[in-house]
Design a protein around this motif. Structure first.
Motif, mmCIF file in Angstrom:
data_model
loop_
_atom_site.group_PDB
_atom_site.id
_atom_site.type_symbol
_atom_site.label_atom_id
_atom_site.label_comp_id
_atom_site.label_asym_id
_atom_site.label_seq_id
_atom_site.Cartn_x
_atom_site.Cartn_y
_atom_site.Cartn_z
ATOM 1 N N SER A 7 29.898 21.872 54.543
ATOM 2 C CA SER A 7 29.223 22.582 53.551
ATOM 3 C C SER A 7 27.867 22.138 53.495
ATOM 4 O O SER A 7 27.293 20.960 53.609
ATOM 5 C CB SER A 7 29.919 22.003 52.070
ATOM 6 O OG SER A 7 29.066 22.901 51.057
ATOM 7 N N VAL A 8 27.227 23.354 53.888
ATOM 8 C CA VAL A 8 25.637 22.995 54.060
ATOM 9 C C VAL A 8 24.897 23.467 52.682
ATOM 10 O O VAL A 8 25.055 24.600 52.148
ATOM 11 C CB VAL A 8 24.905 23.976 55.123
ATOM 12 C CG1 VAL A 8 23.408 23.890 55.010
ATOM 13 C CG2 VAL A 8 25.562 23.370 56.519
ATOM 14 N N GLU A 9 24.517 22.675 51.691
ATOM 15 C CA GLU A 9 24.180 22.711 50.434
ATOM 16 C C GLU A 9 22.552 22.771 50.348
ATOM 17 O O GLU A 9 22.113 21.628 50.275
ATOM 18 C CB GLU A 9 24.695 21.731 49.571
ATOM 19 C CG GLU A 9 26.166 21.866 49.934
ATOM 20 C CD GLU A 9 26.896 20.686 48.889
ATOM 21 O OE1 GLU A 9 26.225 19.807 48.010
ATOM 22 O OE2 GLU A 9 28.365 20.844 48.848
ATOM 23 N N ASP A 10 21.762 23.849 50.210
ATOM 24 C CA ASP A 10 20.732 24.076 49.866
ATOM 25 C C ASP A 10 19.707 23.198 50.861
ATOM 26 O O ASP A 10 18.780 22.362 49.908
ATOM 27 C CB ASP A 10 20.309 23.858 48.357
ATOM 28 C CG ASP A 10 19.268 24.389 47.651
ATOM 29 O OD1 ASP A 10 18.623 25.466 47.986
ATOM 30 O OD2 ASP A 10 18.651 23.706 46.664
ATOM 31 N N LEU A 11 19.601 23.363 51.739
ATOM 32 C CA LEU A 11 18.708 22.462 52.655
ATOM 33 C C LEU A 11 17.483 22.981 52.861
ATOM 34 O O LEU A 11 16.868 24.111 52.950
ATOM 35 C CB LEU A 11 19.378 22.150 54.183
ATOM 36 C CG LEU A 11 20.610 21.630 54.547
ATOM 37 C CD1 LEU A 11 21.097 21.774 55.767
ATOM 38 C CD2 LEU A 11 20.467 20.148 53.863
ATOM 39 N N HIS A 12 16.321 22.251 52.463
ATOM 40 C CA HIS A 12 14.838 22.376 52.524
ATOM 41 C C HIS A 12 14.376 21.378 53.481
ATOM 42 O O HIS A 12 14.760 20.182 53.658
ATOM 43 C CB HIS A 12 14.210 22.179 51.226
ATOM 44 C CG HIS A 12 14.599 23.153 50.216
ATOM 45 N ND1 HIS A 12 13.687 23.980 49.814
ATOM 46 C CD2 HIS A 12 15.705 23.302 49.366
ATOM 47 C CE1 HIS A 12 14.373 24.992 48.856
ATOM 48 N NE2 HIS A 12 15.664 24.554 48.509
ATOM 49 N N LYS A 13 13.462 21.899 54.469
ATOM 50 C CA LYS A 13 12.728 20.909 55.263
ATOM 51 C C LYS A 13 11.277 21.682 55.686
ATOM 52 O O LYS A 13 11.448 22.730 56.018
ATOM 53 C CB LYS A 13 13.761 20.848 56.445
ATOM 54 C CG LYS A 13 13.010 20.033 57.690
ATOM 55 C CD LYS A 13 12.876 18.353 57.291
ATOM 56 C CE LYS A 13 12.401 17.644 58.093
ATOM 57 N NZ LYS A 13 12.432 15.986 57.921
ATOM 58 N N SER A 14 10.374 20.526 55.699
ATOM 59 C CA SER A 14 9.089 21.057 56.236
ATOM 60 C C SER A 14 8.530 19.976 56.997
ATOM 61 O O SER A 14 8.916 18.763 57.091
ATOM 62 C CB SER A 14 8.176 21.110 54.586
ATOM 63 O OG SER A 14 8.616 22.271 54.135
#
Length: 257
Positions: A7-14
């Motif tokens: 499960s990939v849950e709401d990933l954010h990356k900057s």
């Protein structure tokens, strides 16, 4: 979907750059069931590699999490076996010793690692080449050895990053058909990155289309063609329809599936 393996849950990356903050992942979320083969496609530079790195534990997300078998594995690499585009076989090791490398690094005794790997040489079309060196193999055989090295680690999820991208078109087609055939005998859970829409349709149970950066899942397409699939499936009208759906999705449109 029922039972969930990954499960990939709401990933954010900057990332911080000289020009400022560069957002790459903008709430990516999806689930993969046990034994499911899912491909990820998207426009160049949309963040596919960053997504893979976050899932594999090589990068930490700014927000969100990765869950395997109900456990938070964010930032951990141990649930995953990763296969890059290049086979990365060591020329001074035999094919058998190349395929045991991941097990040996994980602390598995060499004798046990060899027994586990040797048992897969038949299904992977490598029987008789245990003592050969990589330079003695064809490109397709090298990729099969690299995939064997990946799957023998018996990790929860296989991450395949353009594994056939460096092959010529004929060898690539042969490898696609081989992988589609051999996977029916195993219970692999696979996440594949590819730029090849046809490859995605041929191999996958579902295809995820990513939006341009900062990316999120733009569309999920179920590939409702029976397994196993031979290369001649590409001539079927439904195959062509699915290709068209994915191509239009990459262009930002939502055609009827």
């Amino acid at each position: 979907m029922g039972e969930v393996k990954l499960s990939v849950e709401d990933l954010h990356k900057s990332f911080r750059t000289d020009a400022g903050v560069l957002p790459v992942l903008d709430g990516v979320r999806f689930d993969i069931a046990p034994g499911e083969f899912v491909s990820v496609i998207g426009p160049s530079g949309c963040g596919k590699s960053t997504l893979f790195n976050v899932i594999a534990g090589l990068e930490r997300p700014d927000a969100g999490r990765v869950v395997v078998d109900g456990r938070d594995t964010t930032g951990r690499s141990d649930p995953f076996a990763y296969m890059p585009q290049q086979d990365l076989l060591f020329p001074w090791r035999t094919v058998l010793d190349n395929t045991t490398l991941g097990l040996e690094v994980a602390g598995v005794p060499r004798r046990v690692a060899r027994e586990r790997a040797r048992a897969l040489f038949g299904p992977f079309g490598l029987a008789g080449f245990e003592s050969a060196h990589p330079q003695e193999l064809s490109g397709g055989m090298r990729q099969r050895a690299a995939l064997l090295r990946t799957v023998v680690q018996d990790r929860a999820v296989l991450l395949l990053d353009e594994p056939f991208g460096a092959l010529d078109s004929l060898t690539r087609a042969d490898m696609q058909e081989w992988l589609e055939g051999v996977r029916t005998g195993f219970e692999w859970t696979v996440l594949l990155i590819t730029h090849d829409i046809r490859e995605a349709v041929l191999l996958s149970d579902r295809v995820l289309v990513l939006a341009p950066r900062p990316t999120r899942v733009h569309l999920e397409v179920e590939v409702d063609l029976p397994h196993p699939r031979r290369l001649d499936v590409i001539t079927e009208p439904r195959f062509a329809q699915l290709e068209d759906v994915l191509l239009n999705a990459l262009r930002g449109r939502h055609p009827e599936v």
